[in-house]
Write a protein that holds these residues in place. Structure first.
Motif, PDB file in Angstrom:
ATOM      1  N   PRO A  22       0.804  -1.230   0.000  1.00  7.03           N
ATOM      2  CA  PRO A  22       0.000   0.000   0.000  1.00  7.03           C
ATOM      3  C   PRO A  22       0.834   1.276   0.000  1.00  7.03           C
ATOM      4  O   PRO A  22       0.388   2.301  -0.502  1.00  7.03           O
ATOM      5  N   ASN A  23       2.056   1.226   0.538  1.00  4.73           N
ATOM      6  CA  ASN A  23       2.902   2.424   0.599  1.00  4.73           C
ATOM      7  C   ASN A  23       3.664   2.691  -0.695  1.00  4.73           C
ATOM      8  O   ASN A  23       4.364   3.696  -0.799  1.00  4.73           O
ATOM      9  N   LEU A  24       3.545   1.851  -1.716  1.00  5.43           N
ATOM     10  CA  LEU A  24       4.227   2.073  -2.989  1.00  5.43           C
ATOM     11  C   LEU A  24       3.502   3.190  -3.733  1.00  5.43           C
ATOM     12  O   LEU A  24       2.386   3.009  -4.216  1.00  5.43           O
ATOM     13  N   ALA A  25       4.133   4.353  -3.804  1.00  4.13           N
ATOM     14  CA  ALA A  25       3.471   5.542  -4.333  1.00  4.13           C
ATOM     15  C   ALA A  25       3.689   5.754  -5.827  1.00  4.13           C
ATOM     16  O   ALA A  25       2.994   6.569  -6.429  1.00  4.13           O
ATOM     17  N   ASP A  26       4.622   5.057  -6.447  1.00  6.23           N
ATOM     18  CA  ASP A  26       4.875   5.218  -7.882  1.00  6.23           C
ATOM     19  C   ASP A  26       3.577   4.967  -8.644  1.00  6.23           C
ATOM     20  O   ASP A  26       3.011   3.877  -8.573  1.00  6.23           O
ATOM     21  N   PRO A  27       3.075   5.957  -9.395  1.00  2.00           N
ATOM     22  CA  PRO A  27       1.789   5.785 -10.083  1.00  2.00           C
ATOM     23  C   PRO A  27       1.790   4.647 -11.111  1.00  2.00           C
ATOM     24  O   PRO A  27       0.732   4.130 -11.450  1.00  2.00           O
ATOM     25  N   ASN A  28       2.960   4.261 -11.590  1.00  2.00           N
ATOM     26  CA  ASN A  28       3.032   3.127 -12.519  1.00  2.00           C
ATOM     27  C   ASN A  28       2.727   1.803 -11.836  1.00  2.00           C
ATOM     28  O   ASN A  28       2.349   0.836 -12.504  1.00  2.00           O
TER      29      ASN A  28
END
Length: 194
Positions: A22-28
């Motif tokens: 959930p903390n992975l912020a990369d929009p890809n």
């Protein structure tokens, strides 16, 4: 010894799902499930299986000048497989007896074909019964994925063809984590250290 063990374990991630934390912020990659196809010392390559596009197979058939029969899965959605080479196509399907021009078996239940002949067969309504067509792929350079794993950006778990072919797109992220016994909705999007 610990470093060697970690390297050996991470070298075995091909044929796994990468599940974005959930903390992975990369929009890809936010809330994605990636089918990891290759992973070695040179880097890694995978296909995102839960990012539908506005493109349908009939659009792809038309672009490739393939005449679509009434039996073809013409309304099937095409997925964004990743941010690299978005014009390159991949067909994920169960392994079969067809001798497609360019197929790699990822697991006993999953193969990937990159040749035009499988798309022509799909257009004729003669392709695999189950398939996911993706444009583009996700790629990591040497050591990049290992670094992201060490930063808790990803979970890795076993491939499950039901997640790819039978689970609604909006549920794949949850289902892939649930196969590992994890309710990903309960994980915080903020990471902290004690």
């Amino acid at each position: 010894m610990t470093g060697k063990l970690a390297t050996e374990e991470s070298a075995c991630l091909a044929n796994h799902f990468l599940i974005a934390m959930p903390n992975l912020a990369d929009p890809n990659f936010a809330h994605t499930v990636t089918l990891l196809c290759e992973h070695n010392a040179a880097g890694a390559m995978g296909l995102i299986i839960n990012r539908p596009t506005e493109v349908k197979l009939c659009d792809l058939f038309e672009h490739l000048e393939l005449e679509a029969s009434e039996n073809s899965p013409r309304e099937q959605i095409v997925y964004a497989g990743g941010p690299v080479q978005r014009d390159r196509g991949f067909v994920i399907h169960p392994p079969d007896d067809n001798n497609w021009d360019a197929t790699a078996r990822i697991s006993p239940e999953v193969a990937i074909t990159t040749s035009r002949d499988i798309l022509a067969a799909l257009a004729r309504g003669e392709g695999p019964e189950q398939s996911l067509v993706a444009l583009g792929y996700a790629g990591w350079g040497s050591g990049q994925l290992e670094e992201e794993l060490a930063q808790n950006a990803w979970l890795s778990g076993p491939i499950d063809s039901k997640v790819i072919f039978e689970t609604d797109t909006s549920r794949r992220w949850y289902a892939a984590a649930a196969n590992m016994g994890i309710d990903i909705s309960l994980l915080s999007s903020e990471s902290g250290h004690a």
